[in-house]
Scaffold this motif. Structure first.
Motif, PDB file in Angstrom:
ATOM      1  N   ALA A 125       6.273 -10.839  -5.372  1.00 16.50           N
ATOM      2  CA  ALA A 125       4.890 -10.501  -5.717  1.00 16.50           C
ATOM      3  C   ALA A 125       4.581  -9.099  -5.204  1.00 16.50           C
ATOM      4  O   ALA A 125       5.076  -8.700  -4.150  1.00 16.50           O
ATOM      5  CB  ALA A 125       3.933 -11.501  -5.090  1.00 16.50           C
ATOM      6  N   PRO A 126       3.779  -8.341  -5.936  1.00 14.90           N
ATOM      7  CA  PRO A 126       3.443  -6.995  -5.462  1.00 14.90           C
ATOM      8  C   PRO A 126       2.616  -7.066  -4.177  1.00 14.90           C
ATOM      9  O   PRO A 126       1.859  -8.013  -3.962  1.00 14.90           O
ATOM     10  CB  PRO A 126       2.632  -6.390  -6.609  1.00 14.90           C
ATOM     11  N   SER A 127       2.769  -6.058  -3.339  1.00 13.23           N
ATOM     12  CA  SER A 127       2.022  -6.038  -2.081  1.00 13.23           C
ATOM     13  C   SER A 127       0.585  -5.596  -2.337  1.00 13.23           C
ATOM     14  O   SER A 127       0.286  -4.895  -3.301  1.00 13.23           O
ATOM     15  CB  SER A 127       2.690  -5.092  -1.088  1.00 13.23           C
ATOM     16  N   GLN A 128      -0.286  -6.017  -1.446  1.00 12.54           N
ATOM     17  CA  GLN A 128      -1.687  -5.636  -1.535  1.00 12.54           C
ATOM     18  C   GLN A 128      -1.881  -4.304  -0.819  1.00 12.54           C
ATOM     19  O   GLN A 128      -1.302  -4.072   0.240  1.00 12.54           O
ATOM     20  CB  GLN A 128      -2.583  -6.709  -0.886  1.00 12.54           C
ATOM     21  N   SER A 129      -2.694  -3.449  -1.396  1.00 14.43           N
ATOM     22  CA  SER A 129      -2.954  -2.153  -0.796  1.00 14.43           C
ATOM     23  C   SER A 129      -3.754  -2.328   0.485  1.00 14.43           C
ATOM     24  O   SER A 129      -4.733  -3.085   0.531  1.00 14.43           O
ATOM     25  CB  SER A 129      -3.737  -1.272  -1.781  1.00 14.43           C
ATOM     26  N   SER A 130      -3.361  -1.632   1.527  1.00 14.50           N
ATOM     27  CA  SER A 130      -4.088  -1.702   2.791  1.00 14.50           C
ATOM     28  C   SER A 130      -4.901  -0.424   3.029  1.00 14.50           C
ATOM     29  O   SER A 130      -5.654  -0.347   3.984  1.00 14.50           O
ATOM     30  CB  SER A 130      -3.112  -1.922   3.948  1.00 14.50           C
ATOM     31  N   GLN A 133     -10.275   2.609  -0.332  1.00  8.72           N
ATOM     32  CA  GLN A 133     -10.455   3.330  -1.586  1.00  8.72           C
ATOM     33  C   GLN A 133     -10.928   4.752  -1.286  1.00  8.72           C
ATOM     34  O   GLN A 133     -11.782   4.970  -0.427  1.00  8.72           O
ATOM     35  CB  GLN A 133     -11.476   2.612  -2.464  1.00  8.72           C
TER      36      GLN A 133
END
Length: 145
Positions: A125-130, A133
């Motif tokens: 699964a792709p990683s979540q951006s930490s 924004q």
């Protein structure tokens, strides 16, 4: 495994250790050759540096503390086979013709630093951006005031 090694003579383990089959050691050795650290050195100096790298790696990997002089004595006495002592020729750069011949013969596993990359997409699964924004230019200016 560690208890078996601690009971055995570290020099005997070193004498029988196959550095040519140890992928981690070979990766470090190829980095040493690629850096050019051995270029222009005499054969004796190269062999001393390679012995130092073997002893350092062995001591770190096995929790031993053998000396370089003991390792040199083992090698001089011939207790280690010539195939286990990495030489400059074993890690040398292949010529284009040699590389082409290995590929034509289907012996790609004999090409140094050749990694098999699977022909498939990553199933993870792709990683979540930490990272937060990014602010718009007008939002940055309003916060400064």
């Amino acid at each position: 495994m560690a208890t078996d090694e601690s009971k055995a003579d570290p020099l005997a383990i070193y004498a029988g250790y196959s550095f040519t089959d140890d992928q981690s050691y070979q990766a470090g050795l190829s980095t040493l050759y690629a850096s050019g650290a051995l270029d222009g050195l005499s054969d004796e100096t190269k062999e001393d540096l390679l012995r130092k790298s073997r002893v350092f790696y062995f001591n770190q990997a096995h929790g031993c503390n053998i000396s370089e002089s003991d390792a040199k004595q083992l090698e001089v006495e011939g207790r280690r086979s010539a195939s286990e002592v990495p030489t400059a020729q074993a890690a040398r750069t292949l010529t284009f013709a040699e590389l082409q011949a290995l590929i034509d013969q289907g012996k790609t596993d004999e090409i140094p630093n050749n990694k098999h990359i699977p022909d498939a997409l990553n199933d993870a699964a792709p990683s979540q951006s930490s990272a937060p924004q990014r602010k718009k230019p007008w939002e940055v200016a309003s916060q400064a005031e």
